[in-house]
Write a protein that holds these residues in place. Sequence first.
Motif, PDB file in Angstrom:
ATOM      1  N   GLU A 265       0.830  -1.200   0.000  1.00 35.75           N
ATOM      2  CA  GLU A 265       0.000   0.000   0.000  1.00 35.75           C
ATOM      3  C   GLU A 265       0.872   1.260   0.000  1.00 35.75           C
ATOM      4  OE1 GLU A 265      -3.989   1.720   2.277  1.00 35.75           O
ATOM      5  OE2 GLU A 265      -2.924  -0.028   3.076  1.00 35.75           O
ATOM      6  N   ILE A 266       1.985   1.213   0.722  1.00 36.01           N
ATOM      7  CA  ILE A 266       2.911   2.347   0.722  1.00 36.01           C
ATOM      8  C   ILE A 266       3.502   2.538  -0.665  1.00 36.01           C
ATOM      9  CG2 ILE A 266       5.094   3.220   1.652  1.00 36.01           C
ATOM     10  CD1 ILE A 266       4.430   1.703   4.261  1.00 36.01           C
ATOM     11  N   GLN A 267       3.816   1.436  -1.345  1.00 36.13           N
ATOM     12  CA  GLN A 267       4.400   1.509  -2.687  1.00 36.13           C
ATOM     13  C   GLN A 267       3.473   2.173  -3.696  1.00 36.13           C
ATOM     14  OE1 GLN A 267       5.260  -2.677  -3.124  1.00 36.13           O
ATOM     15  NE2 GLN A 267       7.454  -2.392  -2.711  1.00 36.13           N
ATOM     16  N   GLN A 268       2.173   2.132  -3.457  1.00 34.90           N
ATOM     17  CA  GLN A 268       1.205   2.709  -4.385  1.00 34.90           C
ATOM     18  C   GLN A 268       1.020   4.213  -4.183  1.00 34.90           C
ATOM     19  OE1 GLN A 268      -0.112   0.940  -6.947  1.00 34.90           O
ATOM     20  NE2 GLN A 268       1.291  -0.621  -6.158  1.00 34.90           N
ATOM     21  N   ALA A 269       1.633   4.784  -3.147  1.00 33.64           N
ATOM     22  CA  ALA A 269       1.511   6.224  -2.888  1.00 33.64           C
ATOM     23  C   ALA A 269       2.270   7.026  -3.935  1.00 33.64           C
ATOM     24  CB  ALA A 269       2.041   6.555  -1.496  1.00 33.64           C
ATOM     25  N   THR A 270       1.894   8.280  -4.102  1.00 29.77           N
ATOM     26  CA  THR A 270       2.614   9.185  -5.001  1.00 29.77           C
ATOM     27  C   THR A 270       3.934   9.615  -4.390  1.00 29.77           C
ATOM     28  OG1 THR A 270       0.487  10.045  -5.771  1.00 29.77           O
ATOM     29  CG2 THR A 270       2.446  11.341  -6.300  1.00 29.77           C
ATOM     30  N   VAL A 271       3.927   9.826  -3.085  1.00 23.24           N
ATOM     31  CA  VAL A 271       5.093  10.284  -2.335  1.00 23.24           C
ATOM     32  C   VAL A 271       4.892   9.874  -0.886  1.00 23.24           C
ATOM     33  CG1 VAL A 271       3.998  12.553  -2.072  1.00 23.24           C
ATOM     34  CG2 VAL A 271       6.450  12.328  -1.673  1.00 23.24           C
ATOM     35  N   SER A 272       5.982   9.613  -0.167  1.00 25.31           N
ATOM     36  CA  SER A 272       5.890   9.241   1.245  1.00 25.31           C
ATOM     37  C   SER A 272       6.610  10.254   2.120  1.00 25.31           C
ATOM     38  CB  SER A 272       6.509   7.861   1.490  1.00 25.31           C
ATOM     39  OG  SER A 272       5.714   6.827   0.965  1.00 25.31           O
ATOM     40  N   VAL A 273       6.015  10.533   3.261  1.00 25.55           N
ATOM     41  CA  VAL A 273       6.680  11.276   4.327  1.00 25.55           C
ATOM     42  C   VAL A 273       7.014  10.257   5.404  1.00 25.55           C
ATOM     43  CG1 VAL A 273       6.445  13.056   6.091  1.00 25.55           C
ATOM     44  CG2 VAL A 273       5.424  13.399   3.833  1.00 25.55           C
ATOM     45  N   VAL A 274       8.303  10.074   5.682  1.00 27.02           N
ATOM     46  CA  VAL A 274       8.734   9.047   6.634  1.00 27.02           C
ATOM     47  C   VAL A 274       9.340   9.721   7.859  1.00 27.02           C
ATOM     48  CG1 VAL A 274      10.103   6.971   6.980  1.00 27.02           C
ATOM     49  CG2 VAL A 274       9.167   7.469   4.712  1.00 27.02           C
ATOM     50  N   VAL A 275       8.723   9.480   9.010  1.00 19.33           N
ATOM     51  CA  VAL A 275       9.074  10.158  10.254  1.00 19.33           C
ATOM     52  C   VAL A 275       9.720   9.161  11.212  1.00 19.33           C
ATOM     53  CG1 VAL A 275       8.157  11.519  12.176  1.00 19.33           C
ATOM     54  CG2 VAL A 275       7.080  11.663   9.921  1.00 19.33           C
ATOM     55  N   ALA A 276      10.898   9.517  11.760  1.00 18.38           N
ATOM     56  CA  ALA A 276      11.573   8.598  12.680  1.00 18.38           C
ATOM     57  C   ALA A 276      12.523   9.345  13.602  1.00 18.38           C
ATOM     58  CB  ALA A 276      12.345   7.530  11.898  1.00 18.38           C
ATOM     59  N   GLY A 277      12.613   8.851  14.822  1.00 16.60           N
ATOM     60  CA  GLY A 277      13.586   9.373  15.771  1.00 16.60           C
ATOM     61  C   GLY A 277      14.626   8.307  16.051  1.00 16.60           C
ATOM     62  N   MET A 278      15.116   8.221  17.289  1.00 16.77           N
ATOM     63  CA  MET A 278      16.149   7.246  17.654  1.00 16.77           C
ATOM     64  C   MET A 278      17.291   7.281  16.629  1.00 16.77           C
ATOM     65  SD  MET A 278      15.306   5.895  20.543  1.00 16.77           S
ATOM     66  CE  MET A 278      13.916   5.510  21.600  1.00 16.77           C
ATOM     67  N   GLU A 279      17.560   6.150  15.946  1.00 19.40           N
ATOM     68  CA  GLU A 279      18.652   6.137  14.973  1.00 19.40           C
ATOM     69  C   GLU A 279      18.235   6.665  13.603  1.00 19.40           C
ATOM     70  OE1 GLU A 279      16.665   3.708  15.669  1.00 19.40           O
ATOM     71  OE2 GLU A 279      17.149   1.836  14.661  1.00 19.40           O
ATOM     72  N   GLY A 280      16.929   6.842  13.383  1.00 19.36           N
ATOM     73  CA  GLY A 280      16.457   7.436  12.133  1.00 19.36           C
ATOM     74  C   GLY A 280      16.647   6.571  10.909  1.00 19.36           C
ATOM     75  N   ALA A 281      16.579   5.262  11.049  1.00 18.19           N
ATOM     76  CA  ALA A 281      16.897   4.362   9.935  1.00 18.19           C
ATOM     77  C   ALA A 281      15.723   4.082   8.998  1.00 18.19           C
ATOM     78  CB  ALA A 281      17.411   3.029  10.484  1.00 18.19           C
ATOM     79  N   LEU A 282      14.495   4.379   9.439  1.00 20.29           N
ATOM     80  CA  LEU A 282      13.323   3.970   8.662  1.00 20.29           C
ATOM     81  C   LEU A 282      13.285   4.533   7.238  1.00 20.29           C
ATOM     82  CD1 LEU A 282      10.696   2.348   8.664  1.00 20.29           C
ATOM     83  CD2 LEU A 282       9.534   4.361   9.609  1.00 20.29           C
ATOM     84  N   PRO A 283      13.617   5.811   6.979  1.00 17.44           N
ATOM     85  CA  PRO A 283      13.570   6.302   5.593  1.00 17.44           C
ATOM     86  C   PRO A 283      14.469   5.506   4.646  1.00 17.44           C
ATOM     87  CG  PRO A 283      13.686   8.144   7.105  1.00 17.44           C
ATOM     88  CD  PRO A 283      13.910   6.905   7.924  1.00 17.44           C
ATOM     89  N   SER A 284      15.634   5.072   5.118  1.00 17.92           N
ATOM     90  CA  SER A 284      16.528   4.282   4.262  1.00 17.92           C
ATOM     91  C   SER A 284      15.894   2.954   3.898  1.00 17.92           C
ATOM     92  CB  SER A 284      17.860   4.038   4.981  1.00 17.92           C
ATOM     93  OG  SER A 284      18.565   5.236   5.152  1.00 17.92           O
ATOM     94  N   VAL A 285      15.221   2.330   4.867  1.00 12.96           N
ATOM     95  CA  VAL A 285      14.561   1.046   4.598  1.00 12.96           C
ATOM     96  C   VAL A 285      13.443   1.225   3.578  1.00 12.96           C
ATOM     97  CG1 VAL A 285      13.222  -0.839   5.602  1.00 12.96           C
ATOM     98  CG2 VAL A 285      15.135   0.137   6.878  1.00 12.96           C
ATOM     99  N   VAL A 286      12.583   2.223   3.818  1.00 10.22           N
ATOM    100  CA  VAL A 286      11.478   2.480   2.895  1.00 10.22           C
ATOM    101  C   VAL A 286      12.031   2.888   1.533  1.00 10.22           C
ATOM    102  CG1 VAL A 286       9.434   3.899   2.445  1.00 10.22           C
ATOM    103  CG2 VAL A 286       9.933   3.140   4.779  1.00 10.22           C
ATOM    104  N   GLY A 287      13.106   3.682   1.530  1.00 12.10           N
ATOM    105  CA  GLY A 287      13.702   4.141   0.280  1.00 12.10           C
ATOM    106  C   GLY A 287      14.162   3.011  -0.620  1.00 12.10           C
ATOM    107  N   GLY A 288      14.544   1.890  -0.033  1.00 11.78           N
ATOM    108  CA  GLY A 288      14.975   0.747  -0.822  1.00 11.78           C
ATOM    109  C   GLY A 288      13.840  -0.113  -1.318  1.00 11.78           C
ATOM    110  N   LEU A 289      12.604   0.249  -0.982  1.00 14.96           N
ATOM    111  CA  LEU A 289      11.452  -0.590  -1.318  1.00 14.96           C
ATOM    112  C   LEU A 289      10.407   0.095  -2.183  1.00 14.96           C
ATOM    113  CD1 LEU A 289      10.909  -2.141   2.245  1.00 14.96           C
ATOM    114  CD2 LEU A 289      11.907  -3.298   0.264  1.00 14.96           C
ATOM    115  N   VAL A 290      10.548   1.416  -2.399  1.00 18.84           N
ATOM    116  CA  VAL A 290       9.538   2.139  -3.174  1.00 18.84           C
ATOM    117  C   VAL A 290      10.183   2.857  -4.354  1.00 18.84           C
ATOM    118  CG1 VAL A 290       8.139   2.484  -1.083  1.00 18.84           C
ATOM    119  CG2 VAL A 290       9.706   4.291  -1.835  1.00 18.84           C
TER     120      VAL A 290
END
Length: 248
Positions: free
Chosen positions: A163-188
């Motif tokens: 469902e995330i892959q079908q979006a036009t654009v994603s806003v990815v919010v993360a604290g701690m180590e902030g790794a989530l955007p990199s993970v999502v970036g490799g999948l969309v």
Amino acid sequence: MLENILKQVQTGTLTIEDAKKQLATYENLGFAKVDHHREKRQGFPEVVYGEGKTREQILAIVQAIRSNGNSVLVTRISEDKASHILKEFPEFTYHEIAQILFWREEQSTVPKEGYIAIVCAGTSDLKVAEEAAITAEALGSNVRRFYDVGVAGIHRLFNHIEEIQQATVSVVVAGMEGALPSVVGGLVSHPILAVPTSVGYGANFNGLSALLTMLNSCASGISVVNIDNGFGAAYNAVLIHQLAQKGE
């Protein structure tokens, strides 16, 4: 617009004083200069940053914006200040988590296709994620939320990835180590606006560690906004979303 105003003055349906008000690019309130022509230049009316302003100042600015028929969006506004505005404008909507107060005229057209994905690592990041989500909705975009899908339990992200892959654009919010955007970036295959938050222990330096992680991401297609800037990410996401719709 200019020609229409001049014709109204010529026919007597608009006074010279009212014409001057419509042609003025901003309204000087003394403590603020309200930009009434911003929507004509950029597509969206001026947004009010509520933090640091008194409730009386915010009310005066909002009154000026509404008197020109523009939509209203106030960010970083406390519940106390929002309550003061709602007494004057009960039709406005206040979101406590996002700390956003807004009003926009109901659109009679069929909702546009596509959506912006708001992806949030953990519950502690919700304030920033909701600032992004409500901002995007207030600016006229469809939004889908994917919350508490951080890398500490990455299987939760995979349950929503199609469902995330079908979006036009994603806003990815993360604290701690902030790794989530990199993970999502490799999948969309669409752009990502990464938002570091100030959530984290000790040496996260109030979000600086997450910011540096996102800036140094090896995943392509990621742009990074400032720490806790959900509004800025959402604004850019809406621009991308609208450009994509024009392309279609």
